[in-house]
Design an enzyme around this catalytic site. Structure first.
Site, short mmCIF file in Angstrom:
data_model
loop_
_atom_site.label_atom_id
_atom_site.label_comp_id
_atom_site.label_asym_id
_atom_site.label_seq_id
_atom_site.Cartn_x
_atom_site.Cartn_y
_atom_site.Cartn_z
N GLY A 214 56.04 67.64 35.03
CA GLY A 214 56.92 68.66 34.57
C GLY A 214 58.26 68.59 35.42
N SER A 215 58.77 69.76 35.89
CA SER A 215 60.06 69.69 36.70
C SER A 215 60.09 69.68 37.97
CB SER A 215 60.74 71.27 36.44
OG SER A 215 61.13 71.40 34.80
N THR A 216 58.94 69.55 38.63
CA THR A 216 58.55 69.00 39.83
C THR A 216 59.20 67.59 40.15
OG1 THR A 216 56.43 68.50 39.51
CG2 THR A 216 56.71 70.76 40.35
N PHE A 217 59.13 66.97 39.29
CA PHE A 217 59.51 65.51 39.23
C PHE A 217 61.15 65.28 39.45
CE2 PHE A 217 60.51 61.21 37.85
CZ PHE A 217 59.21 60.30 38.59
N LYS A 218 61.67 66.56 39.17
CA LYS A 218 63.23 66.45 39.25
C LYS A 218 63.62 66.09 40.59
CE LYS A 218 63.80 69.20 35.18
NZ LYS A 218 64.01 70.71 34.50
#
Length: 486
Positions: A218-222
């Site tokens: 999810g958004s942790t990969f941003k």
């Protein structure tokens, strides 16, 4: 000698020659294969003929041994707080073999390692029973207990690393199991083993979720996408406008990449985009950078490659075969992007360590029964995903997430904390409860002593209430506090 006798003599000579050839073949060619054959009971008997050495945490044994009654296996392994430490130790069973540290360092633990030959010889000459050596881990007991307690009855995992060295401080996975329950070879042990198998327990308590389960991040990969953008020089400052439109239409499609909750993302800065977690901004960044640059950056963080710590860690995935819209989706942790908790802890640790990613490891040293060091692990740099200057920019962005954004639940008074939340889609058409993620680090005057990744699979709340900040961040906070307070 008459002809019949000569024939008999030649035949007998051939038999003796065949026997010698066979004996030498068994002894010198097949020796190792026979020694490790699962049907060779003598090997198993030898493994448990003497007390095994111990696996140590904070200088204290988390394993032990006890005598076995009514069996040709004299001793069996025991595990203290077994469910707490199972993701680290693995198991050692008379009936079902061994895994993880118990398997990898079996020769040290049994005392059969060639490096213990001198000690073994001295014991024989002095009439002492053979002793096993010890495996000294890098684990932090307080951090491990905080992780395990934080996960509680939820399904999930925690991985924590010292960014400065790569030493693993915590590896928790829930639900867990007690390796002592099937350490023997009785009917009771068999029942305990069978009850833990996937076909009998769909929660898979024996699955090491910290190392072997890859989840959509999810958004942790941003933060990886942000690192790629900074490294490519797309922006000089994390506070300049990003020229991001809303709605953002995925390349070569008419599909809109939506932002959650109506947040304002048009033309925001990188800092603000990470603070409120703008899908449109980071999706466009990934598409602008392109597949090859995104793959290169992800692989510098450790994606697409198995790690050995020394236990094998499943490879995290960032696809190398994507079109433009898939690249945009992958850059926000969707499409086929998948990461283990340890992998995301590596991402956080590299950022916290001013761009240097250290090789993760969880064994500090191996030692003989007399505490002589047999082998010592040295810290090694694995890669440098981003420059020190860009790492510090990304630290500022992640610290803003904690002070002013979705990661407020990870705040620690008097300590600088950086983090990123994530709520990853799960199930067909996102029909199931999403995974709640949080990655973070804490900073002191001596650098960052801890980086943490937390994933919670089945948060027990209504769908709309689930978020990485709500469920995962408090767990990460407790683990960081445990390390800081030691």
């Amino acid at each position: 000698m008459n002809k019949p006798l000569r024939r008999v003599a030649i035949f007998c000579g051939l038999l003796v020659l065949a026997m010698l050839v066979r004996a030498n073949y068994l002894q010198f060619v097949q020796a190792d294969e026979l020694k490790t054959n699962t049907h060779n009971r003598r090997v198993a008997i030898n493994q448990y003929a003497t007390p095994r050495g111990d696996i140590l945490v904070d200088g204290k044994a988390i394993t032990g041994h006890t005598e076995t009654n009514g069996s040709d296996f004299k001793y069996k392994a025991t595990f203290k707080d077994g469910p707490l430490w199972a993701p680290v130790t693995g198991y050692a069973s008379q009936a079902f073999g061994s895994t993880q540290l118990e398997s990898i360092y079996d020769s040290i633990l049994t005392g059969d390692d060639d490096r213990l030959f001198f000690k073994r010889t001295v014991d024989i000459l002095s009439g002492k029973e053979k002793q096993g050596g010890d495996v000294v881990t890098t684990l932090n007991g307080a951090a491990q207990r905080a992780a395990f307690k934080g996960l509680g009855n939820k399904k999930g995992a925690v991985a924590a690393i010292d960014p400065r060295t790569g030493a693993i401080l915590a590896l928790a996975s829930t639900p867990s199991y007690d390796p002592s329950s099937f350490a023997g070879n009785s009917e009771k042990d068999s029942k305990a083993w069978n009850a833990l198998q996937k076909e009998n327990d769909p929660d898979e308590p024996m699955l090491n979720r910290a190392l072997r389960q890859a989840y959509p991040p999810g958004s942790t990969f941003k933060v990886v996408t942000a690192a790629a953008a900074l490294q490519d020089g797309l922006y000089d400052s994390i506070d300049e406008p990003t020229d991001s439109e809303v709605p953002y239409i995925l390349p070569d499609t008419n599909q809109e990449l939506k932002n959650e909750g109506g947040i304002a993302c048009k033309n925001v800065s990188l800092r603000e985009a990470l603070r409120v977690s703008c899908n449109s901004v980071f999706g466009k960044l990934g598409a602008t950078l392109g597949r090859d640059k995104m793959v290169e950056e992800a692989e510098k963080f450790g994606f697409n490659k198995e790690q050995f710590i020394p236990v094998r860690v499943a490879a995290s995935n960032f696809s190398t075969k994507m079109d433009k819209p898939q690249t945009a989706l992958s850059s926000i942790g969707q499409f086929e992007t998948a990461a283990t908790p340890l992998q995301m802890a590596m991402v956080a640790s590299a950022i916290a360590n001013d761009g240097k990613l250290m090789q993760p490891y969880m064994v500090d040293k191996l030692q003989a029964p007399n505490n002589t060091v047999v082998e010592h692990t040295k810290a090694e740099e694995l890669s440098q995903p981003l420059s020190a200057d860009n790492a510090r920019k990304l630290q500022e962005m992640m610290e803003t997430v904690v002070t002013e954004g979705t990661g407020k639940n990870a705040q620690i008074p008097g300590v600088t904390v950086g983090g990123k939340t994530g709520t990853a889609q799960h199930g067909v058409d996102n029909s199931e409860k999403p995974y709640a993620w949080f990655i973070s680090y804490a900073k002191t005057d001596n650098g960052s002593p801890v980086a943490v990744a937390v994933v919670v699979e089945d948060a027990s709340a209504n769908r709309g209430d689930i978020s990485g900040g709500g469920f995962a961040a408090p767990i990460a906070k407790s683990v960081m506090e445990a390390v800081l307070n030691k």
